[in-house]
Design an enzyme around this catalytic site. Structure first.
Site, PDB file in Angstrom:
ATOM      1  CD  GLU A   1      -0.366 -65.636 -13.951  1.00 19.61           C
ATOM      2  OE1 GLU A   1       0.702 -65.015 -13.898  1.00 19.61           O
ATOM      3  OE2 GLU A   1      -1.134 -65.800 -12.984  1.00 19.61           O
TER       4      GLU A   1
ATOM      5  CE  LYS B   1      -0.295 -60.625 -17.884  1.00 21.66           C
ATOM      6  NZ  LYS B   1      -0.410 -62.068 -18.064  1.00 21.66           N
TER       7      LYS B   1
ATOM      8  NE  ARG C   1       8.325 -56.106 -18.400  1.00 20.91           N
ATOM      9  CZ  ARG C   1       7.585 -57.170 -18.124  1.00 20.91           C
ATOM     10  NH1 ARG C   1       8.152 -58.311 -17.825  1.00 20.91           N
ATOM     11  NH2 ARG C   1       6.269 -57.109 -18.147  1.00 20.91           N
TER      12      ARG C   1
HETATM   13  P1  ATP Z   1       2.806 -58.331 -16.930  1.00 18.55           P
HETATM   14  O1  ATP Z   1       3.998 -57.725 -16.250  1.00 18.55           O
HETATM   15  O2  ATP Z   1       2.142 -57.411 -17.878  1.00 18.55           O
HETATM   16  O3  ATP Z   1       1.865 -58.994 -16.007  1.00 18.55           O
HETATM   17  P2  ATP Z   1       3.841 -60.905 -17.459  1.00 18.55           P
HETATM   18  O4  ATP Z   1       5.251 -61.160 -17.806  1.00 18.55           O
HETATM   19  O5  ATP Z   1       3.487 -61.257 -16.077  1.00 18.55           O
HETATM   20  O6  ATP Z   1       3.451 -59.439 -17.850  1.00 18.55           O
HETATM   21  P3  ATP Z   1       2.861 -63.147 -18.879  1.00 18.55           P
HETATM   22  O7  ATP Z   1       1.466 -63.483 -19.228  1.00 18.55           O
HETATM   23  O8  ATP Z   1       3.554 -63.996 -17.891  1.00 18.55           O
HETATM   24  O9  ATP Z   1       2.845 -61.651 -18.390  1.00 18.55           O
HETATM   25  O10 ATP Z   1       3.741 -62.983 -20.178  1.00 18.55           O
HETATM   26  C1  ATP Z   1       3.772 -63.895 -21.223  1.00 18.55           C
HETATM   27  C2  ATP Z   1       5.036 -63.713 -21.993  1.00 18.55           C
HETATM   28  O11 ATP Z   1       5.135 -62.392 -22.488  1.00 18.55           O
HETATM   29  C3  ATP Z   1       6.247 -63.938 -21.105  1.00 18.55           C
HETATM   30  O12 ATP Z   1       7.174 -64.733 -21.813  1.00 18.55           O
HETATM   31  C4  ATP Z   1       6.753 -62.571 -20.838  1.00 18.55           C
HETATM   32  O13 ATP Z   1       8.136 -62.586 -20.630  1.00 18.55           O
HETATM   33  C5  ATP Z   1       6.366 -61.814 -22.110  1.00 18.55           C
HETATM   34  N1  ATP Z   1       6.200 -60.399 -21.829  1.00 18.55           N
HETATM   35  C6  ATP Z   1       5.395 -59.824 -20.917  1.00 18.55           C
HETATM   36  N2  ATP Z   1       5.541 -58.493 -20.908  1.00 18.55           N
HETATM   37  C7  ATP Z   1       6.465 -58.199 -21.845  1.00 18.55           C
HETATM   38  C8  ATP Z   1       7.070 -56.984 -22.323  1.00 18.55           C
HETATM   39  N3  ATP Z   1       6.742 -55.784 -21.817  1.00 18.55           N
HETATM   40  N4  ATP Z   1       7.991 -57.075 -23.310  1.00 18.55           N
HETATM   41  C9  ATP Z   1       8.321 -58.263 -23.835  1.00 18.55           C
HETATM   42  N5  ATP Z   1       7.801 -59.430 -23.437  1.00 18.55           N
HETATM   43  C10 ATP Z   1       6.888 -59.417 -22.450  1.00 18.55           C
HETATM   44 MG    MG Z   2       4.576 -63.522 -15.896  1.00 19.67          MG
END
Ligand code: ATP
Ligand code: MG
Length: 560
Positions: free
Chosen positions: A37, A273, A263
């Protein structure tokens, strides 16, 4: 095990893909996607997801798309989409011509929503947000059906079209799926799939005043792109039934399989983020690329290499349960690569002036120094030596213990690539008593660092010639937080490490580094690995970031 076999060590996703290929599922295709995102910069957790998705595509001769999940216009921006692309490329991956945006599918997503309505699978609800929450029920008790749940398809279609046309206020209606308010899985209790929100979108502008929700958008985007394996993190496990339900109701070209993995969590830092954004906007760090942050751009500026980050992601493996990885695992990957790949040079961070009294005043020698002790192909350079040099303050002690093999009054030490010197006199500041200079003698017979009489020298220290050295700013970093799991604490900002950065404005480096380019990496002998700051290099004065120390001194110093 051969190298390739080791690299292909089994993990549960690989097993699933192998089995799918055996059964010729998806006609033997492997097609993944990385779906960030664009509401912030990528961090080390995303690197894991990137390495997995692009890695599997490479391994199975498949494809991996980059797709922006841009359904939250208020939090998203072009700055972020640009930064994310730069980070993925820097990590070494390529999406070819397959850069997609969920917003490209807004029209199709809208048509699919009408399809659901026509088939009685979605309805316009006019409860407000609080009521919807109340009706949803709890983890232990079922939900209640909205009084609007049984509107006719015609009425729903009419209302939904008027939602799109902007006839209603934000929040006045929503579109919900019609699944099961008594489902034990809360995600299946008629989740909202469209809301009215008058927000400017960074790509679609003001064209839309209704926006689809993430769960609804994500599965359809996957299907439209022909994704075969949709990898996501564990918190989406309970959303999988919804993912499958949506695709089962709709005339989509395929039905990708959602697979969840744990994760990545790293200690002494945060990988959210939202929180990273707070650190930046509240000024706790300089920007998203602050070298103390676990953002990809921060790690890049710090001097981490793409190969080391990929190696780290491979080593931590893939699991189904959440674990916390020790920061030292990441640092070790970086250290191992830099040990092999960087040239070694000399720098003095906290200079102590040394005058070599028996060395001719107007003489300069160019001493041969190889760049790497065991990699002759890296070549070498000539280092100037003269009567006045700087050594590290730490390398002198007025009253040294027995085991201290460096300089002390009357003691002898080897100057790396140069001569043996002996400390003859200690000059102090009259007022403060601080040591300000050493007077030493050198042994001309020890050129290159070996004595012809075979006398042994236990200590070797680094130095630079005062007349030739280049002044540089050096920045040293420590953990960003003082506790292993700061994210858990509501008051997490109070756990920031006040000593996470130390700036040394007047360090000295050997003169050859005048040529050092932004992002060039070196080992400063005995001090660690350093990288020319890519942002502040433009100021004309070199700035070096310490990427990582030579050994894992952190664990010892902090008595962990
Ligand atoms: P955040 O919690 O940092 O906002 P998010 O999951 O909301 O992370 P996205 O931009 O939606 O951020 O993530 C893009 C991809 O990266 C998704 O498929 C998500 O599952 C993966 N991802 C995000 N954080 C992690 C993590 N700590 N370990 C592994 N994969 C991750
Ligand atoms: Mg997300």
């Amino acid at each position: 095990m051969t190298e390739t076999e080791k690299l292909r060590s089994s993990n549960f996703i690989r097993n699933i893909i192998d089995e799918d290929l055996r059964q010729n599922k998806n006609d033997g295709r492997v097609h993944t996607r990385f779906p960030p995102e664009p509401n912030g910069y990528l961090h080390i957790g995303h690197a894991k997801s990137i390495c997995l998705n692009f890695g599997f595509a490479q391994e199975y001769n498949g494809l991996c798309n980059l797709r922006f999940d841009d359904t939250n216009p208020e939090k998203e921006s072009v700055e972020y989409t640009d930064a994310i692309q730069a980070d993925v490329r820097w990590l070494g991956f390529d999406w070819g011509d397959r850069l997609y945006y969920a917003s490209d599918y807004f029209e199709k997503l809208y048509e699919f929503a009408e399809h659901l309505i026509r088939h009685g699978k979605a309805y316009v609800d006019s409860l407000n947000a609080d009521q919807i929450r109340e009706y949803r029920g709890t983890l232990t008790g079922p939900g209640r059906e909205s009084p609007y749940r049984n509107r006719s398809a015609e009425e729903n279609l009419d209302l939904f079209r008027r939602m799109r046309a902007g006839e209603f206020k934000d929040g006045e209606h929503v579109l919900r799926t019609r699944i099961d308010m008594a489902s034990p899985n809360i995600n299946m209790r008629d989740p909202v799939i469209y809301r009215i929100k008058r927000a400017h979108h960074h790509r679609t502008g003001d064209k839309w005043c209704i926006y689809p929700m993430y769960d609804y958008t994500h599965c359809i985007s996957d299907a439209l792109e022909g994704i075969t394996h949709s990898l996501c993190t564990l918190e989406f496990e309970d959303h999988r039934p919804l993912y499958d339900w949506c695709l089962d109701q709709l005339p989509v070209p395929c039905h990708p399989q959602q697979i969840e993995f744990a994760r990545l969590n790293l200690n002494y830092t945060i990988t959210s983020k939202r929180k990273l954004n707070q650190l930046v906007t509240e000024g706790h760090v300089s920007d998203w690329d602050d070298p103390r942050l676990p953002t990809i751009t921060g790690m890049r500026r710090r001097g981490y290499t793409p190969a080391a980050i990929r190696d780290f992601c491979e080593r931590i493996g893939l699991t189904k349960n959440d674990t916390v990885i020790d920061m030292s695992v990441l640092e070790n990957c970086v250290r191992e690569e830099l040990d092999r790949t960087t040239r070694r040079v000399m720098a003095v961070l906290r200079p102590l002036r040394v005058v070599i009294t028996n060395y001719p005043e107007d003489q300069t020698e160019e001493l041969e120094a190889p760049y790497h002790p065991v990699q002759p192909e890296m070549g070498g350079r000539k280092v100037p030596f003269s009567r006045v040099i700087y050594i590290e303050r730490d390398d002198f002690m007025e009253d040294p213990p027995k085991k201290f093999f460096r300089l002390g009054p009357g003691r002898e030490v080897r100057l790396r690539y140069a001569y043996f010197i002996k400390c003859e006199k200690v000059i102090k500041d009259e007022k403060t008593g601080a040591v300000v200079e050493l007077r030493c003698s050198y042994d001309p017979a020890t050129k290159g660092g070996n004595a012809p009489d075979g006398r042994k020298m236990k200590g070797t220290i680094h130095w630079v010639s005062a007349a030739h050295a280049l002044q540089a700013e050096v920045r040293l970093y420590d953990r960003l937080f003082t506790t292993p799991d700061p994210g858990r604490d509501e008051n997490w900002r109070a756990l920031l490490n006040p000593a996470s950065m130390e700036i040394i404005p007047h360090a000295f480096v050997e003169p050859g580094l005048v040529e050092a380019q932004p992002e060039e990496r070196y080992q400063f002998e005995r001090l660690g690995y350093f990288c020319v700051d890519r942002r502040d290099a433009a100021t004309g004065r070199p700035v070096f970031n310490r990427t990582v120390t030579l050994k894992d001194s952190w664990l010892k110093e902090n008595k962990v």
